[in-house]
Design an enzyme around this catalytic site. Sequence first.
Site: not given
Length: 365
Positions: A186, A244, A230, A255, A248, A240, A122, A268, A251, A144
């Site tokens: 990025e 946040r 960041k 994507h 993206n 987010e 956990r 990417h 993206h 993330k």
Amino acid sequence: MTSVIKVNLPQQSYEIAIASGGLDKLGEYMASLKLGTKVLVVSNPTVFQHYGEEALNSIKSAGFDVTTCILPDGESYKNLESIEKIYNAALENRLERSSTMVALGGGVIGDMTGFAAATWLRGINFVQVPTTLLAMVDSSIGGKTGVNHPKGKNLIGAFYQPQFVLIDPEVLQTLPVREFRAGMAEVIKYGVIWDAKFFAEMEASPRLDEMNCISPELLNTILMSSCQAKADVVGKDEREAGLRAILNYGHTIGHAVESLTGYTQVIHGEAVGIGMVAAGHIAAELRMWTLEDTQRQNALIAKTGLPTKLPNGLNIEAIIDSLQLDKKVKAGKVRFVLPTQMGVVTVTDQVSGDAIRKVLQAMGN
Ligand code: NAD
Ligand code: GLY
């Protein structure tokens, strides 16, 4: 010299250390965090052959009991099977709640190690040692973590922050040039969404297409400004809920391009670069952004050697259809992050299919 950036979060704040040659001091840094004695280093053969020994020696010298889990290299291994391998290594080596997993690698290793650390017992300690430019400026910061589902990228995951991020720019010496450029996408993103001064600093550099053509001062600025951007954004909106989402930028179309080309033809960062070009043109089309700034952005992307056109043969209607599958779709409406001035963006779902189509047609080869 070591520079430190703090990620300030309500539950767990942590430091990003940027230190040339710092890999050698990984164990010392970890010792200062008061972690338990057991450490599992997760890496892949490509990275481990270059930096494994140095990392292990440093961790051992600091008094930790260290073992390894070496996973195959590649996005196609970013799955639950690899997570099970990490769990098995954790079990065999009797990792405890106070133990630590260290991610030594790019974003794939970082995302998987973070997810395994979030879920083993956990949640155990987790340290990021990013070795690609993309992982240094983006994926190692902000918590993330996760893996891909056969039906979609990053569908399984958790927000789980590391205890510490160690960036040693020296390791970029062995990074393939294509991966360096992908990371630059990025980096440029932060200039457009957050930091106009940083954008101008990159514009002033005669070349950006290879690491060895960038001055050590500019490389330091690239790492510092990107990590600061960041950290600022994540510090304001960890989960987010709003802000946040600006990370993206590029993206949405990115994507779609990445998934329609099978995640290998266009990697990417390259897809994000193409996505930023598209988003810039959409913003200009909607009269939200000046043509001059659109051209400045595109020129900077081109200067890194990244593609600025859609890959040959990619069907524009397929891109538009696949936007509906994006994680950012809300109530059937595609949300775009669009620039309004250099360093400032807004999130909107008011972009018509016709505007997207017109921009993509102009970006075809
Ligand atoms: P990657 O981890 O696949 O690394 C790219 C390649 O470079 C690999 O072959 C790797 O072995 C090699 N490599 C890494 N460091 C090296 C070095 N120093 N020298 C030589 N080779 C080296 O790719 P990436 O671009 O780092 O990460 C992409 C992943 O990151 C994707 O899975 C993406 O979903 C994820 N990501 C996550 C976040 C986040 O916030 N968590 C953000 C962006 C991207
Ligand atoms: N890379 C996007 C984010 O961290 O939110």
